[in-house]
Scaffold this active site. Structure first.
Site, PDB file in Angstrom:
ATOM      1  N   HIS A   1      37.660  48.630   8.987  1.00 33.29           N
ATOM      2  CA  HIS A   1      36.970  49.890   8.659  1.00 33.29           C
ATOM      3  C   HIS A   1      35.679  49.598   7.890  1.00 33.29           C
ATOM      4  O   HIS A   1      34.629  50.182   8.147  1.00 33.29           O
ATOM      5  CB  HIS A   1      37.865  50.768   7.770  1.00 33.29           C
ATOM      6  CG  HIS A   1      38.969  51.465   8.508  1.00 33.29           C
ATOM      7  ND1 HIS A   1      38.752  52.266   9.606  1.00 33.29           N
ATOM      8  CD2 HIS A   1      40.311  51.511   8.282  1.00 33.29           C
ATOM      9  CE1 HIS A   1      39.910  52.760  10.026  1.00 33.29           C
ATOM     10  NE2 HIS A   1      40.872  52.317   9.242  1.00 33.29           N
ATOM     11  N   HIS A  55      43.132  45.204   8.158  1.00 36.14           N
ATOM     12  CA  HIS A  55      42.893  46.554   8.676  1.00 36.14           C
ATOM     13  C   HIS A  55      41.708  47.219   7.965  1.00 36.14           C
ATOM     14  O   HIS A  55      40.757  47.674   8.603  1.00 36.14           O
ATOM     15  CB  HIS A  55      44.169  47.390   8.502  1.00 36.14           C
ATOM     16  CG  HIS A  55      44.074  48.784   9.043  1.00 36.14           C
ATOM     17  ND1 HIS A  55      44.521  49.122  10.298  1.00 36.14           N
ATOM     18  CD2 HIS A  55      43.577  49.918   8.512  1.00 36.14           C
ATOM     19  CE1 HIS A  55      44.297  50.416  10.510  1.00 36.14           C
ATOM     20  NE2 HIS A  55      43.725  50.924   9.433  1.00 36.14           N
ATOM     21  N   GLU A  56      41.765  47.239   6.648  1.00 37.60           N
ATOM     22  CA  GLU A  56      40.707  47.933   5.897  1.00 37.60           C
ATOM     23  C   GLU A  56      39.365  47.201   6.028  1.00 37.60           C
ATOM     24  O   GLU A  56      38.316  47.838   6.024  1.00 37.60           O
ATOM     25  CB  GLU A  56      41.102  48.103   4.424  1.00 37.60           C
ATOM     26  CG  GLU A  56      42.404  48.893   4.185  1.00 37.60           C
ATOM     27  CD  GLU A  56      42.459  50.268   4.852  1.00 37.60           C
ATOM     28  OE1 GLU A  56      41.404  50.915   4.986  1.00 37.60           O
ATOM     29  OE2 GLU A  56      43.567  50.692   5.253  1.00 37.60           O
TER      30      GLU A  56
HETATM   31 ZN    ZN Z   1      42.932  52.937   9.327  1.00 40.19          ZN
END
Ligand code: ZN
Length: 503
Positions: free
Chosen positions: A273, A269-270
């Site tokens: 980003h 997830h990160e």
């Molecule tokens: Zn997030």
């Protein structure tokens, strides 16, 4: 000096203060000793105030307002810079220094009360602060100066708050999208609950030492082709990503030895980003428009890598042999298929951050409906815990035993309203562009063969490149040729989980 130079200089100074605050924030969330945090918090508030002060300098404001007049003769980047600065100007314009200070004090107090309330599982400790935060948010919303288009769009305080995080989004657009999602997800969930399929889960809680999990983090970033000369992984209570500079984007994770999947999907997830921030055009930094990416866009990318890629059969088939090498004692008696099913278990639960792909959107819809009513004055703070529990019972069939695992679980309402929906909107976006990408080439095949380069390049060109210069609706149309719809996401859930659960 040319007025665009004045503008750039002011934005550069403001950006320096923002970046400095980011470094302190990163330190505070990762390595600083407990008693250092109060001082670091003060420093961050100071630096953020300085950034606002730069943007309110009379010479800066006059350069900004006069450059608006010849915006049509500017190049694309200058135009984006002026537009972005003008938007920030209108958000900040009517908030005095005293008001900004009082908002910030109120939020700090609310955060402390929320922490204490959560620890004691007692909503009443937080309720007074929450009332204050709601008033603040309404005030902030009403102080926003709107241009003519915005006036036509934003019909309520809540619309103005939504727009802070997802530009152009309104309840009028969102209500039907969420209603449809609610109906279809609840019906899918019902079928899953009635399915006879038993998914193996014993290995999910096997102990994996932190050192081994660190090796896994490294392997995942290698597979994703993350540039580690411009990033690093640190540890914090809750995972997050922080962008300091063009060549410095950092992420954190948390290693739970008895839940190794938690780290795997935090990293996925990160890293999403991170890649969005790191692989954006350099001009975004040169023209100070990096904040043009909305939270919905950002969540779409992080969830694309976490779920659409990371929880897919082809990705599991790519990493399973590598995991087997790193943690043989955990996985040697687990088949690839069992592992794939294990990362895709669906189970209605109380806690949003632990929710699976199917139920996650329901957690968001619950928060959306409640916060809309709180801001609109249709629900009082006192009525909130009961309303929360009723919605959980209705949509997910589970009821919190106490407020800590219910209404107090998220930190967001100690400062922000209008933020939550972006998490769900992100799923809608990425399902739409996943389908567009899959028409260009076979994503499953690319992943299986470890060709993440192909996927990242498409993301850079189609998803990342214009994100800061377009509004979300222009952006998703530019990528897919279609308006925002939840259908691609809902179809994906039906198809994927129909197969996993043999429906
Ligand atoms: Zn997030």
């Amino acid at each position: 000096m040319d007025r665009l130079d004045v503008l750039k200089e002011g934005l550069r100074r403001a950006e320096n203060f923002r970046a400095a605050a980011s470094y302190i924030n990163f330190d505070m969330s990762t390595i600083s000793p407990e008693n250092a945090r109060a001082h670091e918090g003060e420093l961050i508030a100071f630096l953020e105030n300085e950034a606002v002060r730069e943007r309110k300098e009379p010479s800066f404001v006059s350069a900004l307002l006069s450059s608006l007049k010849d915006i049509d003769s500017m190049d694309e980047w200058e135009r984006a810079m002026v537009k972005e600065a003008y938007r920030t100007y209108r958000i900040e314009k009517n908030i005095t220094k005293e008001e900004a200070y009082s908002f910030s004090l109120q939020e700090q107090q609310a955060f402390l009360d929320w922490e204490k309330a959560k620890k004691n599982a007692d909503f009443s400790i937080f309720s007074k602060s929450l009332q204050g935060v709601i008033e603040n948010n309404k005030k902030r919303a009403s102080l926003r100066e709107l241009d003519e288009t915005e006036k036509g769009l934003m019909k309520s305080d809540y619309d103005r708050l939504l727009d802070m995080y997802e530009r152009g989004m309104t309840t009028e657009i969102l209500d039907p999208l969420f209603d449809e999602s609610k109906e279809r997800i609840v019906s899918l969930l019902e079928k899953i609950k009635n399915s006879k399929k038993k998914i193996r889960r014993d290995f999910l809680t096997r102990k994996v030492p932190t050192e081994k999990q660190k090796e896994i983090s490294k392997m995942l970033q290698e597979v994703l082709l993350v540039d580690t000369t411009r990033s690093l992984i640190s540890e914090s209570a809750h995972a997050f990503t922080d962008r300091m500079a063009y060549d410095d984007v950092r992420i954190t994770t948390h290693y739970y030895e008895d839940q190794f999947l938690s780290n795997i999907y935090s990293i996925m997830h990160e890293s999403g980003h991170l890649m969005f921030d790191m692989m954006q055009p350099k001009e975004n930094h040169e023209y100070f428009i990096t904040e043009g990416k909305t939270l919905g866009m950002h969540e779409s990318v992080s969830r694309f890598y976490e779920n659409r890629i990371g929880r897919s059969k082809s990705f599991i088939s790519l990493i399973y042999p590598r995991l087997l090498e790193i943690i043989p004692e955990t996985l040697s008696d687990v088949s690839e298929r069992e592992f794939y099913e294990g990362v895709n278990i669906v189970e209605p639960s109380l806690i949003r951050t632990e929710a699976d792909e199917v139920t996650y959107t329901l957690h968001i819809i619950i928060r959306y409906e409640l916060e809309k009513k709180l801001i609109g004055g249709e629900l009082s703070v006192e009525e909130l815990p009961k309303a929360w529990n009723e919605m959980y019972s209705e949509l997910l069939g589970v009821v919190p035993e106490n407020d800590a695992e219910g209404v107090l679980q998220d930190v967001h309402w100690s400062s922000d309203f209008g933020y939550f929906p972006t998490y769900a909107i992100g799923n809608f976006y990425n399902s739409m562009y996943y389908n567009a990408m899959n028409r260009d080439f076979d994503i499953g095949e690319a992943v299986r063969s470890g060709n993440l380069e192909r996927i990242n390049s498409w993301m850079i060109e189609r998803v990342f490149k214009k994100a800061d210069r377009l509004t979300p609706s222009e952006w998703i149309f530019d990528i897919t040729g279609r308006e925002l719809t939840p259908c691609d996401f809902l179809d994906y859930l039906d198809e994927k989980y129909g197969e996993v659960y043999g429906l």
